[in-house]
Enzyme design. Structure first.
Site, PDB file in Angstrom:
ATOM      1  N   GLY A 356       3.232  43.545  84.295  1.00  0.00           N
ATOM      2  CA  GLY A 356       4.480  44.209  83.963  1.00  0.00           C
ATOM      3  C   GLY A 356       4.228  45.605  83.429  1.00  0.00           C
ATOM      4  N   PRO A 357       5.290  46.379  83.250  1.00  0.00           N
ATOM      5  CA  PRO A 357       5.153  47.760  82.783  1.00  0.00           C
ATOM      6  C   PRO A 357       4.627  47.816  81.346  1.00  0.00           C
ATOM      7  CG  PRO A 357       7.464  47.124  82.900  1.00  0.00           C
ATOM      8  CD  PRO A 357       6.693  46.009  83.520  1.00  0.00           C
ATOM      9  N   GLY A 359       4.320  48.267  77.381  1.00  0.00           N
ATOM     10  CA  GLY A 359       5.222  48.099  76.246  1.00  0.00           C
ATOM     11  C   GLY A 359       6.117  46.889  76.285  1.00  0.00           C
ATOM     12  N   VAL A 360       5.888  45.946  77.221  1.00  0.00           N
ATOM     13  CA  VAL A 360       6.763  44.764  77.276  1.00  0.00           C
ATOM     14  C   VAL A 360       6.191  43.585  76.498  1.00  0.00           C
ATOM     15  CG1 VAL A 360       7.840  45.413  79.465  1.00  0.00           C
ATOM     16  CG2 VAL A 360       5.773  44.014  79.487  1.00  0.00           C
ATOM     17  N   GLY A 361       4.990  43.767  75.886  1.00  0.00           N
ATOM     18  CA  GLY A 361       4.463  42.720  74.999  1.00  0.00           C
ATOM     19  C   GLY A 361       3.427  41.813  75.618  1.00  0.00           C
ATOM     20  N   LYS A 362       2.688  42.282  76.606  1.00  0.00           N
ATOM     21  CA  LYS A 362       1.692  41.419  77.267  1.00  0.00           C
ATOM     22  C   LYS A 362       0.550  41.039  76.313  1.00  0.00           C
ATOM     23  CE  LYS A 362       1.008  44.453  80.557  1.00  0.00           C
ATOM     24  NZ  LYS A 362       2.033  45.459  80.193  1.00  0.00           N
ATOM     25  N   THR A 363       0.005  42.054  75.647  1.00  0.00           N
ATOM     26  CA  THR A 363      -1.132  41.802  74.755  1.00  0.00           C
ATOM     27  C   THR A 363      -0.709  40.998  73.532  1.00  0.00           C
ATOM     28  OG1 THR A 363      -2.106  43.888  75.484  1.00  0.00           O
ATOM     29  CG2 THR A 363      -2.992  42.929  73.475  1.00  0.00           C
ATOM     30  N   SER A 680      12.746  50.677 100.809  1.00  0.00           N
ATOM     31  CA  SER A 680      13.962  50.122 100.194  1.00  0.00           C
ATOM     32  C   SER A 680      15.087  51.141 100.038  1.00  0.00           C
ATOM     33  CB  SER A 680      13.623  49.504  98.828  1.00  0.00           C
ATOM     34  OG  SER A 680      13.159  50.490  97.941  1.00  0.00           O
ATOM     35  N   LYS A 723      14.876  46.606  89.312  1.00  0.00           N
ATOM     36  CA  LYS A 723      15.906  47.509  89.811  1.00  0.00           C
ATOM     37  C   LYS A 723      17.271  47.188  89.197  1.00  0.00           C
ATOM     38  CE  LYS A 723      13.545  48.374  94.199  1.00  0.00           C
ATOM     39  NZ  LYS A 723      13.525  48.166  95.652  1.00  0.00           N
TER      40      LYS A 723
END
Length: 800
Positions: A356-357, A359-363, A680, A723
């Site tokens: 994911g992009p 800053g979404v909380g992966k770590t 697209s 999107k």
């Protein structure tokens, strides 16, 4: 025939073993063979003259005439001494060269008729030069030789007679008997001197090499002896003080640690073998340090230690909700994993990958998983890693070798079952030193990682108990073989509502703690947070939101210090603008009003979804199509396909058939510095074209995405969730999606779908019915009528 000067003499002969006597040479030796003793006695009764010649083979005790060299030396017996064992010690002086002519056997010994060779005297420049050269070489030879006394030898060669000089030096050379016999048989002094000079050159070179080698060996031995002496002295001092030997202590300590480690049998055998090698090494040697480091690593790695893992699903769910808001799909997968762990003793390992992009909380999610499972957490950042040895380690043959990062992190964790985060797995690169992603194939394969082999340890290590979690922003840079081993969970980004909740629950609290403020000093209203989200950030994650909140907290902290701790402030939209300045982004729609030739598209980027405004305009010309905005090949082809479709449908849409002969078409996608690609935007470009050609405005609150075919079919695309969230963030009310993407609506949060009108279309005719503010002049077929998806239709959805 004999000359008038020839001198013959009959003398007893004493054959010599390993000895050649030269004229002018005083030589002591011992004789003991019966024939030699009788020859000596015979000479002593006469004039004490004797013939000395060397044997061919020193091992023959009773030599015959053919076993003795014919060239020898007439000598005078200076002294003889009978020894208690029956041997006789003799001191003889060489007088002249002589050659044996005839042998006569007497009473138990030989007498020989010898021809005495007169001394030759030569005086010439060549002889003098040869003498000078030989004396110089002999001086070097004596200096380098340990067997000759320098002063005595130099005094001995201070003679003017070249023959005597040659014989004196020849007598003191340490060369083979054959070589000395050759020198004895050379009659000419000049020839003899030249021969000696050649021998001396070779011998001096040999001695110089020996001296260099001995010097090096001596230094090494002195160092080793010094170390040995000092070590022995240290032992003696320690013994006197009642202390044990340090090395013995260290070996015992290492042995004890190896036993306590409970290593696998083959690893323990290797460790014991290395310990024995270490015991035999000098403690200060470089090899001992390498061996000790290796044993330290073997002992430090967790071979059996495990953390007792928590399998309480309720507690784990509470922790996951406590640390993160939203991300329900990921949380559900973690709880499923824990449920399987509770039922199966050793389930097959899974490699989770959060994509994911930023800053979404992966770590932070990986840390929460470790806390929920009560496991240790270790993190390895793979960003920029381009050396295979970073994963597998260097072999011990290299100076300064270490295990790879996998083993180092396992040592840091101290247990066999940590949560191991491989961060930024998409940022690895490769060069001439190898491909680290290929080395990760073994680490991340549950079928192989129970026998992971690190180059440094060189023993198998079990990684099957480790829970590996990878993170990546994008997956197309991850090699296919590696991707095949991963279970990918997409974290597409947060909605505005989710960001507001995250800010209230986590970010504000963290910012207050970081700046030393309390909730009495500073409070954020929901409207204030939404203003920051809408007007000061444009992102999928919450990093910029956190920065802006921290910025406000710092400004308030300054006021608190200046005005006192009683200062309090509530952050409303107005105060946000006061603290952060002019808003950076427009709060709602991409376009302010309905316009001709403009359509709003949706794009996917690495940081989430974005709005992509597409403009089309017509100019007098000859049908040339111009595409600008740094479009990729696929996107340019989509534009050409859209133009071809519009030309084929010109009659139906009420567009002049010959517009392509009278007008040039220019399609532009703003923010021209940013590269764009993908199929697209096909329906977006077709809509902008139709709007420009038919002179009908497009609706500003409609955004669309989909691939177009030449027949006007709308095909499915990717990145639907990102999107849709981008459209929601920008305040778009209606979205046109391909019918093939209906399945992707399940991933979109319900609160987002509740405020959006989602239209699922199969043809371009349906798109135009939704996107244009008016019907096309020629009208569209009845089947093109469209309406939003029934289950998600909001009250204010567009209908025709």
């Amino acid at each position: 025939m004999t000359g008038p000067m020839d001198l013959y003499e009959t003398l007893p002969i004493v054959p010599l073993r390993d000895l050649v006597v030269f004229p002018h040479m005083m030589i002591p030796f011992v004789i003991g063979r019966p024939a030699s003793t009788r020859a000596l006695e015979h000479a002593l009764t006469r004039d004490k003259r004797i013939f000395l010649a060397a044997q061919h083979d020193a091992s023959i005790d009773d030599p015959a005439p053919q076993d003795i060299y014919t060239m020898g030396c007439v000598a005078s017996i200076v002294q003889s001494l009978k020894l208690p064992d029956g041997n006789v010690k003799l001191l003889a002086e060489g007088l002249d060269r002589a050659r044996a002519i005839e042998w006569k056997e007497d009473k138990g010994f030989y007498r020989v008729v010898v021809k005495v060779l007169p001394k030759q005297k030569e005086t010439s420049e060549d002889v003098e030069g040869a003498m000078t050269r030989v004396v110089s070489l002999f001086e070097q030879y004596v200096k380098l030789s340990n067997n000759l006394h320098y002063d005595a030898m130099i005094a001995a060669v201070r003679v003017d007679d070249p023959g005597r000089l040659a014989d004196t030096i020849a007598a003191h050379l340490v060369v083979s008997i054959d070589e000395k016999q050759n020198l004895l048989e050379i009659i000419s002094p000049l020839e003899r001197l030249n021969r000696i000079a050649g021998i001396l050159e070779v011998e001096v070179d040999k001695l110089q090499v020996d001296r260099r080698i001995q010097s090096r060996v001596k230094k090494q031995m002195e160092k080793a002896q010094k170390e040995y002496y000092l070590n022995e002295k240290m032992k003696a001092i320690q013994k006197e003080l009642g202390r044990k030997d340090e090395k013995g202590n260290e070996i015992d300590e290492l042995k004890k640690k190896i036993e306590e480690c409970r290593m696998p049998k083959d690893v323990e055998e290797k460790a014991i073998q290395e310990l024995k090698r270490l015991e035999a090494m000098p403690p200060m040697s470089a090899e001992a340090t390498v061996s000790r480091n290796y044993l330290d690593w073997l002992i430090a790695v967790p071979w059996h230690r495990k953390t007792r893992e928590s399998r309480d699903l309720k507690r784990a769910e509470e922790i996951l909700h406590e640390d993160h808001y939203g991300l329900d799909k990921v949380k559900e997968r973690i709880l499923e994993f824990l449920a399987v762990r509770a039922l199966v003793k050793k389930p097959k390992a899974t490699i989770l990958t959060f994509a994911g992009p930023p800053g979404v909380g992966k770590t932070s999610l990986a840390k929460s998983i470790a806390r929920a499972m009560n496991r240790k957490f270790v993190r390895l950042s793979l960003g920029g890693v381009r050396d295979e040895a970073e994963i597998r380690g260097h072999r011990r043959t290299y100076i300064g070798a270490f295990p790879g990062q996998i083993i180092q992190m396992m040592k840091k964790a101290g247990t066999q079952n940590p949560v191991f985060l491989l961060d930024e797995v998409d940022k690895m690169s490769m060069d001439f030193r190898g491909d680290p992603s290929a080395a990760l194939l073994e680490v991340l394969d549950p079928e192989q990682n129970h026998t992971f082999l690190d180059h440094y340890l060189d023993v198998e290590f079990d990684l099957s108990n480790v829970m590996f979690i990878c993170t990546a922003n994008i997956l197309h840079t991850v090699p296919q073989a590696l991707k095949d081993r991963m279970e990918v969970l997409n974290l597409p980004g947060y909605t505005e509502q989710e960001k507001t909740e995250i800010a209230k629950r986590f970010l504000v609290r963290k910012a207050l703690e970081g700046t030393g403020l309390t909730r009495t000093n500073l409070a954020f209203t929901d409207e204030g947070i939404q203003t920051i989200i809408q007007r000061y950030t444009r992102e999928a994650g919450v990093r910029n939101l956190e920065r802006e909140i921290n910025s406000i907290c710092r400004k308030v902290a300054r006021r608190v210090v200046a005005e006192g701790k009683a200062y309090a402030e509530e952050i409303t939209p107005e105060r946000v603008t006061f603290h952060l300045g002019v808003p950076r982004f427009r709060p709602t729609l991409a376009e302010e009003r309905n316009e001709i030739g403009i359509a709003t598209g949706l794009a996917w980027t690495e940081v989430g979804g974005e709005l992509l405004v597409t403009e089309a305009t017509l100019m007098p010309g000859k049908g040339r199509l111009t595409l600008t905005g740094k479009l990729g090949d696929v996107m340019q082809e989509s534009a050409q396909a859209a133009l071809s479709f519009v030309r084929s449908k010109a009659d139906e849409y009420g567009i002049p058939k010959d517009f392509n002969r009278r007008s040039d078409v220019h399609i532009h996608v703003p923010e021209g510095a940013i590269p764009k690609d993908g199929p697209s935007a096909g329906i977006t470009m077709a809509t902008a074209l139709v709007s420009a050609l038919a002179r009908i405005p497009t609706r500003r609150d409609v955004a669309m995405t989909g691939e177009i075919t030449l027949r006007g079919k709308v095909l499915g695309i990717g990145g639907v969730k990102e999107k849709v969230l981008a459209a929601h963030r920008a305040g778009v009310k209606n979205i046109v999606l391909p019918k093939d993407n209906e399945k992707d609506l399940a991933d979109i949060p319900k609160n987002v779908l509740d405020v959006l009108g989602v239209y699922l279309v199969e043809t371009m005719d349906e798109v135009l019915k939704i996107a244009l503010t008016e019907r096309l002049p020629a009208g569209l077929p009845a089947e093109a009528e469209a309406s939003p998806v029934a289950v998600d239709q909001p009250d204010d959805a567009i209908t025709h």
